[in-house]
Design a protein around this motif. Structure first.
Motif, PDB file in Angstrom:
ATOM      1  N   ASP A   3       0.817  -1.205   0.000  1.00 29.74           N
ATOM      2  CA  ASP A   3       0.000   0.000   0.000  1.00 29.74           C
ATOM      3  C   ASP A   3       0.853   1.259   0.000  1.00 29.74           C
ATOM      4  N   HIS A   5       1.254   4.982   1.476  1.00 26.77           N
ATOM      5  CA  HIS A   5       0.795   5.832   2.570  1.00 26.77           C
ATOM      6  C   HIS A   5       0.511   7.215   2.001  1.00 26.77           C
ATOM      7  N   VAL A   7      -1.098  11.133   2.724  1.00 29.35           N
ATOM      8  CA  VAL A   7      -1.457  12.182   3.682  1.00 29.35           C
ATOM      9  C   VAL A   7      -1.829  13.426   2.891  1.00 29.35           C
ATOM     10  N   ARG A  16      -6.638  13.634   5.710  1.00 26.12           N
ATOM     11  CA  ARG A  16      -6.504  12.170   5.688  1.00 26.12           C
ATOM     12  C   ARG A  16      -5.071  11.744   5.944  1.00 26.12           C
ATOM     13  N   SER A  17      -4.944  10.581   6.516  1.00 28.98           N
ATOM     14  CA  SER A  17      -3.668   9.886   6.656  1.00 28.98           C
ATOM     15  C   SER A  17      -4.027   8.411   6.640  1.00 28.98           C
ATOM     16  N   GLU A  18      -3.783   7.752   5.507  1.00 30.59           N
ATOM     17  CA  GLU A  18      -4.230   6.371   5.350  1.00 30.59           C
ATOM     18  C   GLU A  18      -3.398   5.646   4.296  1.00 30.59           C
ATOM     19  N   ASP A  19      -3.501   4.330   4.303  1.00 29.13           N
ATOM     20  CA  ASP A  19      -2.859   3.512   3.285  1.00 29.13           C
ATOM     21  C   ASP A  19      -3.872   3.214   2.189  1.00 29.13           C
ATOM     22  N   ALA A  36       2.548   2.701  -4.650  1.00 29.71           N
ATOM     23  CA  ALA A  36       3.631   2.395  -3.717  1.00 29.71           C
ATOM     24  C   ALA A  36       4.905   2.118  -4.510  1.00 29.71           C
ATOM     25  N   LYS A  54      -8.873   3.148  -3.092  1.00 36.02           N
ATOM     26  CA  LYS A  54      -8.606   2.328  -1.909  1.00 36.02           C
ATOM     27  C   LYS A  54      -8.053   0.955  -2.284  1.00 36.02           C
ATOM     28  N   GLY A  75       8.364   7.960   2.728  1.00 34.32           N
ATOM     29  CA  GLY A  75       7.190   7.762   3.582  1.00 34.32           C
ATOM     30  C   GLY A  75       5.878   7.708   2.842  1.00 34.32           C
ATOM     31  N   GLY A  76       5.896   7.858   1.515  1.00 36.70           N
ATOM     32  CA  GLY A  76       4.673   7.825   0.726  1.00 36.70           C
ATOM     33  C   GLY A  76       4.397   9.151   0.051  1.00 36.70           C
ATOM     34  N   THR A  78       2.637  12.871   0.138  1.00 35.13           N
ATOM     35  CA  THR A  78       2.121  13.941   0.984  1.00 35.13           C
ATOM     36  C   THR A  78       1.645  15.075   0.086  1.00 35.13           C
TER      37      THR A  78
END
Length: 88
Positions: A3, A5, A7, A16-19, A36, A54, A75-76, A78
Motif C-alpha cells: 500500500d 501511505h 497524507v 486524511r492519513s491512510e494507506d 507504492a 482504496k 514515507g509515501g 504527501t
C-alpha cells in the motif's frame, strides 16, 4: 503490491492519513498516478480533483484541491494543499 501511505493537509487541518492503492494527482504539468514504490517526485498542484483509489479497480474517492504541492518520498505521498474539500 504494498500500500501507498497517503497524507493530505491544508493550513487548517489534516484531512486524511491512510494507506491506499493509488492516488491520481492534478499536477500543473498533467495528472500523475502514484503507486507504492514510486520514484521520488514533486509537483505543484493545479485546481482539480485528487482521486483516491482504496484498492485496484475501486471507484475513486475525490478530494477537490486548490493549489499546493505534492511530494513522493520514502514515507509515501504527501499533499500540502492551499485548500481542499472532501465533499467534491
Amino acid at each position: 503490491m504494498a500500500d501507498l501511505h497517503f497524507v493530505i493537509v491544508t493550513p487548517e487541518r489534516q484531512l486524511r492519513s491512510e494507506d491506499v492503492y493509488m492516488v491520481v494527482v492534478p499536477g500543473t504539468e498533467g495528472q500523475s498516478g502514484i503507486l507504492a514504490g514510486h520514484a521520488p517526485y514533486m509537483t505543484t498542484l493545479q485546481d482539480g480533483d485528487v482521486e483516491v483509489y482504496k484498492s485496484a479497480g475501486a471507484t475513486p474517492e475525490r478530494i477537490r484541491v486548490s493549489g499546493g504541492f505534492a511530494e513522493v518520498g520514502p514515507g509515501g505521498l504527501t499533499i500540502l494543499a492551499e485548500g481542499a474539500d472532501e465533499a467534491a
